[in-house]
Design a protein around this motif. Structure first.
Motif, PDB file in Angstrom:
ATOM      1  N   SER A  25       1.087  -1.311  -0.336  1.00 24.75           N
ATOM      2  CA  SER A  25       0.193  -0.054  -0.384  1.00 24.75           C
ATOM      3  C   SER A  25       0.905   1.065  -0.061  1.00 24.75           C
ATOM      4  CB  SER A  25      -0.751  -0.939   0.753  1.00 24.75           C
ATOM      5  OG  SER A  25      -0.047  -0.010   2.688  1.00 24.75           O
ATOM      6  N   VAL A  26       0.184   2.540  -0.194  1.00 22.74           N
ATOM      7  CA  VAL A  26       1.087   3.221  -0.089  1.00 22.74           C
ATOM      8  C   VAL A  26       1.264   4.065   1.229  1.00 22.74           C
ATOM      9  CG1 VAL A  26       0.546   6.081  -1.202  1.00 22.74           C
ATOM     10  CG2 VAL A  26      -0.138   4.432  -2.470  1.00 22.74           C
ATOM     11  N   PRO A  27       0.297   4.364   2.103  1.00 19.57           N
ATOM     12  CA  PRO A  27       0.718   4.334   3.735  1.00 19.57           C
ATOM     13  C   PRO A  27       1.934   3.522   4.191  1.00 19.57           C
ATOM     14  CG  PRO A  27      -1.615   4.527   3.436  1.00 19.57           C
ATOM     15  CD  PRO A  27      -0.859   3.726   1.846  1.00 19.57           C
ATOM     16  N   GLY A  28       1.898   2.044   3.657  1.00 19.76           N
ATOM     17  CA  GLY A  28       2.788   1.479   3.860  1.00 19.76           C
ATOM     18  C   GLY A  28       4.207   1.473   3.469  1.00 19.76           C
ATOM     19  N   ALA A  29       4.074   2.238   2.329  1.00 20.37           N
ATOM     20  CA  ALA A  29       5.712   2.540   1.298  1.00 20.37           C
ATOM     21  C   ALA A  29       6.075   3.993   1.858  1.00 20.37           C
ATOM     22  CB  ALA A  29       5.534   2.486   0.338  1.00 20.37           C
ATOM     23  N   ILE A  30       4.593   4.247   2.407  1.00 20.94           N
ATOM     24  CA  ILE A  30       5.451   6.391   3.669  1.00 20.94           C
ATOM     25  C   ILE A  30       6.440   5.591   4.433  1.00 20.94           C
ATOM     26  CG2 ILE A  30       4.005   7.467   4.307  1.00 20.94           C
ATOM     27  CD1 ILE A  30       2.315   8.637   1.618  1.00 20.94           C
TER      28      ILE A  30
END
Length: 130
Positions: A87-92
Motif C-alpha cells: 500500500s501507499v501508506p505502508g511505503a510511506i
C-alpha cells in the motif's frame, strides 16, 4: 512511424500466441511460471544485495555476509518489504523509517560505522560456517 511500431507489436503478439505452452495442463504452466519468477527474483535480489554491499567490502565478504543472515533477519526484511509494497501508506511508513534511520546514523556517523562494522563482521563469520 507510430503505425509501423504498432504493426510490430501486433506481429509480436501473434507470434507469441503461436508458441506452445510447456505443458497442456494450465495449472502446470502456472506452477512453472511461479517457480521461474521466484527463482529469477531471488537471483536478482542476491545480485543487487551483493553489488550494494560488495562496492565497499568486496565481493567475497559480501557473499559471506548474505549467507550469514539469520532467519530472523530474513523474516523481518521480508515483512518490511511486504508492508512497503502492499500500500501507499505502508511505503510511506517504511520509507520514512528508513530515511529516519539513515539520518540518525549519519548524525552519529563514527559510532554507527563502528557498530555496523562489528555486526557485519559477525554476520560474515556466520556465513563462513554455513
Amino acid at each position: 512511424m507510430a503505425g509501423k511500431g504498432k504493426k510490430l507489436v501486433v506481429a509480436a503478439k501473434q507470434a507469441a500466441d503461436k508458441v506452445p505452452a510447456p505443458s497442456p495442463n494450465p495449472m502446470t504452466n502456472l506452477i512453472l511460471a511461479d517457480v521461474a519468477l521466484r527463482t529469477g527474483g531471488a537471483l536478482l535480489r542476491r545480485g543487487v544485495e551483493k553489488g550494494l554491499i560488495g562496492s565497499k567490502l568486496g565481493s567475497r565478504k559480501a557473499g559471506r555476509i548474505i549467507k550469514g543472515r539469520s532467519m530472523f533477519q530474513t523474516l523481518v526484511g521480508t515483512a518490511i518489504a511486504r508492508v512497503a509494497t502492499r500500500s501507499v501508506p505502508g511505503a510511506i511508513v517504511v520509507g520514512g523509517g528508513l530515511l529516519a534511520k539513515t539520518l540518525y546514523d549519519r548524525r552519529r556517523s563514527r559510532k554507527a560505522k563502528a557498530a555496523g562494522e562489528v555486526a557485519v563482521d559477525e554476520q560474515a563469520e556466520r556465513g563462513e560456517k554455513v
